[in-house]
Design a protein around this motif. Sequence first.
Motif, mmCIF file in Angstrom:
data_model
loop_
_atom_site.group_PDB
_atom_site.id
_atom_site.type_symbol
_atom_site.label_atom_id
_atom_site.label_comp_id
_atom_site.label_asym_id
_atom_site.label_seq_id
_atom_site.Cartn_x
_atom_site.Cartn_y
_atom_site.Cartn_z
ATOM 1 N N UNK A 290 67.034 -5.204 25.057
ATOM 2 C CA UNK A 290 68.474 -5.476 25.081
ATOM 3 C C UNK A 290 69.213 -4.379 25.845
ATOM 4 N N UNK A 291 68.861 -3.131 25.572
ATOM 5 C CA UNK A 291 69.520 -2.020 26.266
ATOM 6 C C UNK A 291 69.188 -2.028 27.754
ATOM 7 N N UNK A 292 67.946 -2.367 28.101
ATOM 8 C CA UNK A 292 67.556 -2.412 29.498
ATOM 9 C C UNK A 292 68.304 -3.509 30.243
ATOM 10 N N UNK A 293 68.475 -4.652 29.596
ATOM 11 C CA UNK A 293 69.227 -5.736 30.233
ATOM 12 C C UNK A 293 70.685 -5.346 30.418
ATOM 13 N N UNK A 294 71.255 -4.665 29.419
ATOM 14 C CA UNK A 294 72.644 -4.228 29.536
ATOM 15 C C UNK A 294 72.791 -3.227 30.674
ATOM 16 N N UNK A 295 71.831 -2.317 30.793
ATOM 17 C CA UNK A 295 71.881 -1.361 31.897
ATOM 18 C C UNK A 295 71.771 -2.080 33.235
ATOM 19 N N UNK A 296 70.950 -3.133 33.283
ATOM 20 C CA UNK A 296 70.833 -3.911 34.506
ATOM 21 C C UNK A 296 72.139 -4.575 34.887
ATOM 22 N N UNK A 297 72.847 -5.101 33.880
ATOM 23 C CA UNK A 297 74.162 -5.699 34.132
ATOM 24 C C UNK A 297 75.137 -4.643 34.628
ATOM 25 N N UNK A 298 75.125 -3.480 33.984
ATOM 26 C CA UNK A 298 76.015 -2.388 34.398
ATOM 27 C C UNK A 298 75.776 -2.012 35.861
ATOM 28 N N UNK A 299 74.500 -1.923 36.247
ATOM 29 C CA UNK A 299 74.192 -1.555 37.628
ATOM 30 C C UNK A 299 74.623 -2.652 38.600
ATOM 31 N N UNK A 300 74.409 -3.918 38.205
ATOM 32 C CA UNK A 300 74.809 -5.022 39.080
ATOM 33 C C UNK A 300 76.314 -5.020 39.311
ATOM 34 N N UNK A 301 77.088 -4.723 38.256
ATOM 35 C CA UNK A 301 78.547 -4.669 38.396
ATOM 36 C C UNK A 301 78.987 -3.552 39.323
ATOM 37 N N UNK A 302 78.150 -2.550 39.473
ATOM 38 C CA UNK A 302 78.526 -1.399 40.289
ATOM 39 C C UNK A 302 78.068 -1.449 41.722
#
Length: 377
Positions: free
Chosen positions: A330-342
């Motif tokens: 879950x945390x890895x997916x959230x980090x992936x979303x954060x990076x995609x937004x950036x």
Amino acid sequence: MPEVVIVGAGPVGLFMGLLLLQRGHHVRILERRRTRSTRSRAIGVHPPALVHLARAGLADELIDAGLRIREGIAYSQRREVARLSFSGDANFPFILAVPQPVTEDALERAVLRLDPSAIIRGVDVKEIDDGDGRPVRVLAATESGGLDLSAHVVIAADGAHSRLRQSLLPDLPARTYPDSYIMGDYADHTGHGSSAVLYLEPPGIVESFPLPHGVRRWVVRLGAPDPGSTAAQLADLIAGRTGEHVDPASNTMLSAFDVQARLAKRMVHGRMVLLGDAAHEISPIGGQGMNLGWLDAAALAPLMGTLLTGDTVQARLDEFEKRRRRAALRASRQAGINMALGRPLPAKAMTARNALFAAALAVPPVATLVERRFTMR
């Protein structure tokens, strides 16, 4: 013979040692470095971790030393896009910002109060021999020669480059991402106070987080690995993207990093256990890695009697692994979303994306869900 040997005296290894000492176990924590690092990388402490730090008697000390971040603000092209409150947790309605050396100092002092001999520094673990039900043998090099220890359980909390993980899982693949970053700490003259700020800019995101004593951390996404930027060059990059001017002479930390992820299928290997980054390396974007390791430790501590006695109670260990791997995913997916937004976007596309982002956060259930993801609740 110690009951438990922990390899690594970073935040996760120290917290694991503290929890076990508080439960009456005989523990030795082995650390390769002679002294603690003064570099501040991990800074965010999330509400679920604060719950366990409070139970261990450390939350008040860290809260007093840190800074409470109660909201995040997103800007784009000099205009505010949205705000998000981090006050959803009843007991800890904030994300706590604490420099990593301060956190490690508090953890180490708590460990040494319980056992002044618990931490052994200058120990480079070379080999682990798990002998089919016999005590685990730990072979290490020291400045004065060698160290040969035996323990009932060995816990690897030696980070993303864990030698113990490499020996257990030599073929564990790493997922790489097309994202590189540079970060630095500067005196804060932005006027944003205790708010975290995201600048969603067409060339790539810039993140900034307040720290105690009037300092602010800046994290800038790059298009390629950093070639060795100076504090002045990072300051110019920040100004060019955000319009915020920082003083290069006030810089106290500068670090560049790329991103990769690993997730071990098993954390428990007989009498050896992988914790934190040794078990699940995730992107630092989002600041959840250290907290994941602490939550691993809190979940493992009550099971230590199971491992020490040899009474495997496999169902409990399987459930531990299942829950902690699910949290890491879950945390890895959230980090992936954060990076995609950036990642970079054309200006018009970014404006449209930001409008959708702002509209979604204006819906209370959506804002609550996003807040829970950011704060790990």
